[in-house]
Design an enzyme around this catalytic site. Structure first.
Site, PDB file in Angstrom:
ATOM      1  N   LYS A 181     -10.912  15.260   0.788  1.00  0.00           N
ATOM      2  CA  LYS A 181     -10.287  15.540   2.086  1.00  0.00           C
ATOM      3  C   LYS A 181      -8.761  15.558   1.927  1.00  0.00           C
ATOM      4  CE  LYS A 181      -9.017  12.904   5.601  1.00  0.00           C
ATOM      5  NZ  LYS A 181      -7.835  13.625   6.127  1.00  0.00           N
ATOM      6  N   GLY A 233      -2.516   7.170  -0.645  1.00  0.00           N
ATOM      7  CA  GLY A 233      -2.022   7.094   0.727  1.00  0.00           C
ATOM      8  C   GLY A 233      -1.314   5.767   0.929  1.00  0.00           C
ATOM      9  N   SER A 234      -1.259   5.335   2.172  1.00  0.00           N
ATOM     10  CA  SER A 234      -0.510   4.114   2.476  1.00  0.00           C
ATOM     11  C   SER A 234      -1.284   2.867   2.047  1.00  0.00           C
ATOM     12  CB  SER A 234      -0.235   4.054   3.978  1.00  0.00           C
ATOM     13  OG  SER A 234      -1.455   4.065   4.675  1.00  0.00           O
ATOM     14  N   GLU A 255      -3.863   4.648  -5.197  1.00  0.00           N
ATOM     15  CA  GLU A 255      -2.451   4.975  -5.418  1.00  0.00           C
ATOM     16  C   GLU A 255      -1.772   4.808  -4.069  1.00  0.00           C
ATOM     17  OE1 GLU A 255      -1.195   5.744  -8.309  1.00  0.00           O
ATOM     18  OE2 GLU A 255      -2.904   6.356  -9.508  1.00  0.00           O
ATOM     19  N   CYS A 289       6.115   8.479  -2.764  1.00  0.00           N
ATOM     20  CA  CYS A 289       5.684   7.091  -2.969  1.00  0.00           C
ATOM     21  C   CYS A 289       6.563   6.368  -3.983  1.00  0.00           C
ATOM     22  CB  CYS A 289       4.237   7.072  -3.432  1.00  0.00           C
ATOM     23  SG  CYS A 289       3.932   8.238  -4.768  1.00  0.00           S
ATOM     24  N   GLU A 386       8.469   0.272   3.198  1.00  0.00           N
ATOM     25  CA  GLU A 386       8.503   1.676   2.809  1.00  0.00           C
ATOM     26  C   GLU A 386       8.798   2.524   4.046  1.00  0.00           C
ATOM     27  OE1 GLU A 386       4.770   3.699   1.789  1.00  0.00           O
ATOM     28  OE2 GLU A 386       5.781   4.474   0.028  1.00  0.00           O
TER      29      GLU A 386
HETATM   30  P1  NAD Z   1      -2.141   7.608   5.063  1.00  0.00           P
HETATM   31  O1  NAD Z   1      -2.628   6.399   4.373  1.00  0.00           O
HETATM   32  O2  NAD Z   1      -1.856   7.541   6.502  1.00  0.00           O
HETATM   33  O3  NAD Z   1      -3.156   8.795   4.868  1.00  0.00           O
HETATM   34  C1  NAD Z   1      -3.599   9.217   3.597  1.00  0.00           C
HETATM   35  C2  NAD Z   1      -4.912   9.929   3.748  1.00  0.00           C
HETATM   36  O4  NAD Z   1      -5.881   8.999   4.213  1.00  0.00           O
HETATM   37  C3  NAD Z   1      -4.918  11.082   4.740  1.00  0.00           C
HETATM   38  O5  NAD Z   1      -5.742  12.101   4.254  1.00  0.00           O
HETATM   39  C4  NAD Z   1      -5.551  10.439   5.984  1.00  0.00           C
HETATM   40  O6  NAD Z   1      -6.166  11.379   6.825  1.00  0.00           O
HETATM   41  C5  NAD Z   1      -6.553   9.513   5.354  1.00  0.00           C
HETATM   42  N1  NAD Z   1      -6.966   8.369   6.154  1.00  0.00           N
HETATM   43  C6  NAD Z   1      -6.347   7.795   7.215  1.00  0.00           C
HETATM   44  N2  NAD Z   1      -7.062   6.741   7.662  1.00  0.00           N
HETATM   45  C7  NAD Z   1      -8.141   6.636   6.857  1.00  0.00           C
HETATM   46  C8  NAD Z   1      -9.236   5.726   6.780  1.00  0.00           C
HETATM   47  N3  NAD Z   1      -9.357   4.708   7.628  1.00  0.00           N
HETATM   48  N4  NAD Z   1     -10.157   5.903   5.803  1.00  0.00           N
HETATM   49  C9  NAD Z   1     -10.031   6.899   4.899  1.00  0.00           C
HETATM   50  N5  NAD Z   1      -9.026   7.794   4.935  1.00  0.00           N
HETATM   51  C10 NAD Z   1      -8.086   7.664   5.890  1.00  0.00           C
HETATM   52  O7  NAD Z   1      -0.871   8.050   4.207  1.00  0.00           O
HETATM   53  P2  NAD Z   1       0.081   9.282   4.467  1.00  0.00           P
HETATM   54  O8  NAD Z   1       0.938   8.939   5.628  1.00  0.00           O
HETATM   55  O9  NAD Z   1      -0.699  10.564   4.482  1.00  0.00           O
HETATM   56  O10 NAD Z   1       0.920   9.286   3.114  1.00  0.00           O
HETATM   57  C11 NAD Z   1       1.992   8.477   2.913  1.00  0.00           C
HETATM   58  C12 NAD Z   1       1.608   7.267   2.102  1.00  0.00           C
HETATM   59  O11 NAD Z   1       0.989   7.658   0.875  1.00  0.00           O
HETATM   60  C13 NAD Z   1       2.802   6.444   1.685  1.00  0.00           C
HETATM   61  O12 NAD Z   1       2.560   5.083   1.870  1.00  0.00           O
HETATM   62  C14 NAD Z   1       2.959   6.765   0.203  1.00  0.00           C
HETATM   63  O13 NAD Z   1       3.633   5.792  -0.520  1.00  0.00           O
HETATM   64  C15 NAD Z   1       1.565   6.957  -0.222  1.00  0.00           C
HETATM   65  N6  NAD Z   1       1.501   7.756  -1.457  1.00  0.00           N
HETATM   66  C16 NAD Z   1       1.213   7.127  -2.626  1.00  0.00           C
HETATM   67  C17 NAD Z   1       1.179   7.849  -3.814  1.00  0.00           C
HETATM   68  C18 NAD Z   1       0.867   7.174  -5.120  1.00  0.00           C
HETATM   69  O14 NAD Z   1       0.561   7.871  -6.081  1.00  0.00           O
HETATM   70  N7  NAD Z   1       0.941   5.869  -5.210  1.00  0.00           N
HETATM   71  C19 NAD Z   1       1.424   9.224  -3.802  1.00  0.00           C
HETATM   72  C20 NAD Z   1       1.720   9.828  -2.586  1.00  0.00           C
HETATM   73  C21 NAD Z   1       1.749   9.072  -1.412  1.00  0.00           C
END
Ligand code: NAD
Length: 476
Positions: A181, A233-234, A255, A289, A386
């Site tokens: 997704k 993600g976060s 990640e 990130c 962050e």
């Molecule tokens: P997010 O965590 O809000 O969302 C990431 C993904 O998870 C999206 O596809 C979202 O739709 C999905 N999601 C949301 N709630 C969910 C749930 N309960 N269960 C499963 N999936 C869910 O993050 P974001 O705002 O899209 O991205 C920013 C964050 O990603 C930042 O914290 C950043 O540091 C992190 N990030 C980390 C890396 C890494 O490699 N460590 C790389 C890129 C981004």
């Protein structure tokens, strides 16, 4: 003050009015019949609409992936799998311009970045992993390696296409099938990549793309057929996912977020360091990130570095992401802009000093000029949390020990940067900094051969290199 350059790139992103889910090799309507919009953050106009995947669609995708794994992909010799992955890489290169424009429109990142970084790097990940597909036994000499089965993957919006490549390429090379997704804000390059999977003749069901909101991601992560899950993600959402699968036998890699220190010593070539600081925090509007969002500068050169930084930021072009001369494009969404703005207010309230170059915000679109905070202490929230935007918190230090202590004084540990003329200091810091990646006299450099991943709340597991591939294999 910069006026927006009215001359955009003209390549056609070939957007359809509507995109469906990609399940079992076909584009299919969502069972619930619902769609959502993706807008251009540079002007707030609708780009297209996409299928909202629900539980029945996720089930169908996992069933297709399991079938593909059991009957075709899991049994196929690595040299045959490689041919498909090479083909995907080449088709992506053929459509590079179209993908770069689509990504810029959907995400708001400058066309210069999508053209020169996101798209070529995504292709490079497919090429690199294709090369591994028939050599997996060399990852664990004397042992057997086996694919895991079906992997569920969820990615964020900051590098939509590149994160697809980081996730899908190693999974396929290792012999796994995928249900993925993309982020809700930036789904377009995912459905376009699905067209490439179809055109590459990838067997039905090997990769399934489900667009939709966070809840759909939750269904993928917790699905009983997912042998492994990979999430980027976060940290907040990562923790929710970990709780949701506690007690199951799923393998997982996470990640997550970061708050990297970019450390500048007084013997560093300062002009070069200033370029590295700018790249470290303003690349992709700071929505990275591993962004160097905390500058730790040695006290004796702090004034000089800050003065040079301000001079440089005055000529950084903030504006239309489609303009080839733009350095800082649009923030991905109104919600993200509000979050960043909230942190600017917090920083000021906590006593830090805010500086921005002159900037006139256009009537439409989500823009923020590059922002510096000085007079920051380690207890300030802008130094600890962050922000995920073009905001740099500047702190100072006197000794090497103090620099290391401040750099490590965070719950994150994804990356760090060191600027110094001394090789011995680089070696010392590269072992003492608790970060998955330590860059020396450079920042934000990526390569498919290098493993990337975090310490502490930045996550676990690696992506890229042989370590990343091992996370997609069972070693027996
Ligand atoms: P997010 O965590 O809000 O969302 C990431 C993904 O998870 C999206 O596809 C979202 O739709 C999905 N999601 C949301 N709630 C969910 C749930 N309960 N269960 C499963 N999936 C869910 O993050 P974001 O705002 O899209 O991205 C920013 C964050 O990603 C930042 O914290 C950043 O540091 C992190 N990030 C980390 C890396 C890494 O490699 N460590 C790389 C890129 C981004």
């Amino acid at each position: 003050m910069w006026e927006f350059d009215p001359a955009p790139e003209t390549a056609d992103p070939k957007l359809k009015a509507r995109y469906e889910l990609f399940i079992d090799g076909e584009f299919v309507a969502p069972k619930g019949g619902k769609y959502f919009e993706s807008i251009n953050p540079a002007n707030e106009k609708k780009l297209t609409e996409l299928a909202l995947g629900g539980a029945a669609d996720v089930d169908a995708a996992f069933a297709a992936a399991q079938r593909a794994f059991d009957t075709v992909w899991g049994k196929m010799p690595g040299r045959e799998r490689a041919k498909y992955i090479y083909r995907i890489a080449r088709l992506l290169q053929d459509r590079a311009r179209e993908f770069a424009v689509a990504e810029t429109l959907d995400n708001g990142k400058p066309i210069r970045e999508t053209r020169d970084f996101d798209v070529p790097m995504a292709a490079a990940h497919f090429f690199y992993h294709a090369g591994w597909a028939d050599k997996l036994e060399y990852l664990a000499p004397g042992r057997r390696v086996q694919p895991l089965g079906v992997v569920g993957q969820v990615i964020p919006w900051n590098f939509p296409l590149l994160m697809l490549a980081w996730k899908i390429a190693p999974a396929l090379a290792a012999g796994n099938c995928v249900v993925i997704k993309p982020a809700t804000n930036t789904p377009i390059t995912a459905v376009k990549l699905a067209e490439i999977f179809r055109d590459a003749g990838l067997p039905k069901g090997v990769v399934n793309v489900i667009t939709g909101p966070g809840a759909t991601g939750g269904l993928i992560m917790a699905h009983p057929k997912a042998a492994k899950i990979a999430f980027t993600g976060s940290t907040e959402v990562g923790k929710v996912i970990m709780k949701s699968i506690a007690g199951t036998d799923k393998r997982m890699t996470m990640e997550l977020g970061g708050k990297a220190a970019n450390i500048v010593f007084d013997d560093a070539p300062l002009d070069q360091a200033v370029e590295g600081i700018v790249n470290g925090i303003f690349f992709n509007q700071g929505q990275v990130c591993c962004a160097g969002s905390r500058l730790l500068v040695q006290e004796s050169v702090a004034e000089a570095v800050i003065a040079k930084l301000k001079t440089r930021l005055r000529v950084l072009r903030v504006g239309d992401p489609m303009d080839k001369n733009t350095d800082v494009g649009a923030i991905v969404s109104k919600a993200q802009l509000d979050t960043i703005q909230g942190y600017l207010d917090i920083g000021v309230k906590e006593g830090a000093e805010l500086w921005q170059p002159p900037f006139r915000r256009p009537a439409k679109g989500f823009y923020l000029p590059p922002t510096l905070f000085t007079e920051v202490t380690m207890s300030h929230r802008v130094a600890r949390e962050e922000i995920f935007g073009p905001v740099l918190a500047i702190l100072t230090f006197r000794t090497v020990e103090e620099a290391v202590e401040k750099a490590n004084n965070t719950e994150y540990g994804l990356s760090a940067g060191v600027w110094t003329d001394k090789g011995s200091r680089i070696l010392k810091l590269s072992t003492e900094l608790k970060a998955g990646v330590v860059w020396a006299n450079t920042f934000n450099k990526f390569d498919p051969t290098s493993p990337f991943g975090g310490y502490k709340e930045s996550g676990f597991g690696r992506e890229g290199g042989r370590q990343g591939l091992l996370d997609y294999l069972q070693v027996v």
